[in-house]
Design a protein around this motif. Structure first.
Motif, short mmCIF file in Angstrom:
data_model
loop_
_atom_site.label_atom_id
_atom_site.label_comp_id
_atom_site.label_asym_id
_atom_site.label_seq_id
_atom_site.Cartn_x
_atom_site.Cartn_y
_atom_site.Cartn_z
N UNK A 73 1.62 62.67 -3.92
CA UNK A 73 2.45 61.47 -4.15
C UNK A 73 2.31 60.63 -4.25
N UNK A 74 1.73 60.41 -3.40
CA UNK A 74 1.03 58.93 -3.05
C UNK A 74 -0.43 58.60 -4.04
N UNK A 75 -1.42 59.57 -4.27
CA UNK A 75 -1.94 59.63 -5.53
C UNK A 75 -1.56 59.38 -6.51
N UNK A 76 -0.71 60.04 -6.43
CA UNK A 76 0.14 59.85 -7.85
C UNK A 76 0.72 58.51 -8.48
N UNK A 77 0.87 58.17 -7.82
CA UNK A 77 2.10 56.61 -6.80
C UNK A 77 0.89 55.77 -7.86
N UNK A 78 -0.52 56.33 -7.30
CA UNK A 78 -1.05 54.78 -7.85
C UNK A 78 -1.74 54.92 -8.84
N UNK A 79 -2.49 56.28 -9.34
CA UNK A 79 -2.08 56.47 -10.55
C UNK A 79 -1.92 55.94 -12.10
#
Ligand code: HPA
Ligand code: ZN
Length: 351
Positions: free
Chosen positions: A70-76
């Motif tokens: 979720x964190x990686x996707x949010x940054x993206x």
């Protein structure tokens, strides 16, 4: 015309669409029966009276950012939104210690954000995501559909009982520090009115000794003294700094040392950092020679975009094209990145 956003909190940039995507990934049920109701949950209420109240808005977005995926996707996704809005360079900040509720370590949270950065940007480095300590790899190959450049700022948090967590954030910042394409600095966020900047002298002394650059939220919920402390600690930039003019000698110092202010007008209005926005000092600072930059802070919570911030300044304060250009030049100068990237940004912005 493009933009730069140097002061953008990840958890403050979770729009309705991003929240829905993150919730779906994790099987989380979001509040609200429809998008409008969800938006009301995500945005600051009109009756918000101060920063402490404003900070309560972060509970919901933060709850969606507790896994690596979720964190990686949010940054993206946040960077994709920035790119769509014409941002050519962004610095995303977040506090790794706020993402450990479901078992992620702070280091997991750093590596996940680095992964999101790499996926969305033209400059994100390849890092070894196995977290075995082997460190950074080479730069990612830029492709045509990744135009935005970005970096990460790791936030310490004001508060009580989190000294060890702040030390860990600093350690990770040092471990993953790069000149561009990853973690480039630290910051301290949270309730400035409740936890004074002066309490954090020791940790920023350590950051100095370790060669970790920093910006500090100061002169937002607290006055010029807070900015004075941040300058004394050796801050490279000041987050907000809007209340610096409560002591003109602080403004003089900011000018003399050419310390950029990361100003965020809508945020300052909503947190009542400045009670009467007709006295908003941004243009005055600019005219005096302060290195003023304009940023969003928490675009999804505030219901703003970087373009809206400039439109607001134009409409309310008569910001001229020349002043807009000066602000963009300032943002390039203030960016935590290399001279080479700064030259590319000047080219991209035509400044
Ligand atoms: N100040 C302090 N902490 C924050 C802010 C802010 O404006 N936005 C998000 N966290
Ligand atoms: Zn902020």
């Amino acid at each position: 015309m493009g933009f730069i956003d140097l002061h953008l909190h990840l958890d403050g940039a979770i729009t309705v669409d991003i929240a829905k995507r993150l919730a779906k990934m994790q099987g989380i049920t979001l509040p609200g029966a429809n998008d409008d109701e969800l938006r009301r949950e995500l945005q600051v209420p009109p009756e918000c009276t101060d920063l402490n109240e404003f900070l309560k808005c972060f509970a919901l977005p933060c709850s969606l950012l507790q896994t690596k995926e979720a964190l990686a996707e949010a940054v993206r996704l946040v960077l994709k939104d920035c790119e769509k809005q014409g941002v050519v360079y962004a610095e995303i900040r977040y506090a790794p210690q706020l993402h450990t509720e479901q078992g992620m370590s702070q280091e997991d949270a750093v590596l996940a954000a680095l992964e999101g950065l790499k996926l969305a940007t033209a400059n994100g480095n390849d890092f070894d995501l196995s977290a075995d300590g082997s460190g950074a790899g080479g730069p990612a190959v830029a492709s045509d559909d990744k135009r935005i450049k970005a970096n990460l700022i790791l936030c310490l948090m004001r508060g009580e009982g989190n000294e060890a967590a702040n030390e860990e954030t600093l350690r990770l910042a040092k471990k993953y520090l790069v000149e561009d394409g990853g973690v480039v600095a630290i910051d301290i966020a949270g309730a400035e009115g409740l936890f004074s900047t002066k309490n954090y002298r020791d940790i920023f002394k350590k950051a100095n000794e370790m060669g970790v650059p920093f910006t500090i939220h100061a002169g937002e919920a607290d006055g010029a003294e807070s900015v004075r402390d941040a300058l004394d600690f050796g801050a490279s930039r000041i987050g907000h700094g809007v209340r610096s003019n409560e002591d003109e000698s602080v403004v003089d110092d900011i000018i003399r040392r050419n310390i950029p202010l990361e100003m965020c007008p809508t945020s300052n209005r909503q947190t009542h950092a400045v009670e009467d926005m007709s006295t908003y000092p941004l243009i005055d600072y600019l005219n005096k020679g302060v290195c003023v930059t304009v940023n969003t802070d928490d675009p999804a919570i505030e219901g703003t975009t970087i373009e809206k911030e400039f439109d607001y300044l134009e409409k309310e304060f008569g910001l001229t094209d020349e002043q807009r250009k000066k602000i963009l030049e300032n943002s390039v100068e203030a960016a935590f990145t290399t001279d080479e990237v700064k030259d590319e940004l000047r080219d991209a912005l035509g400044v």
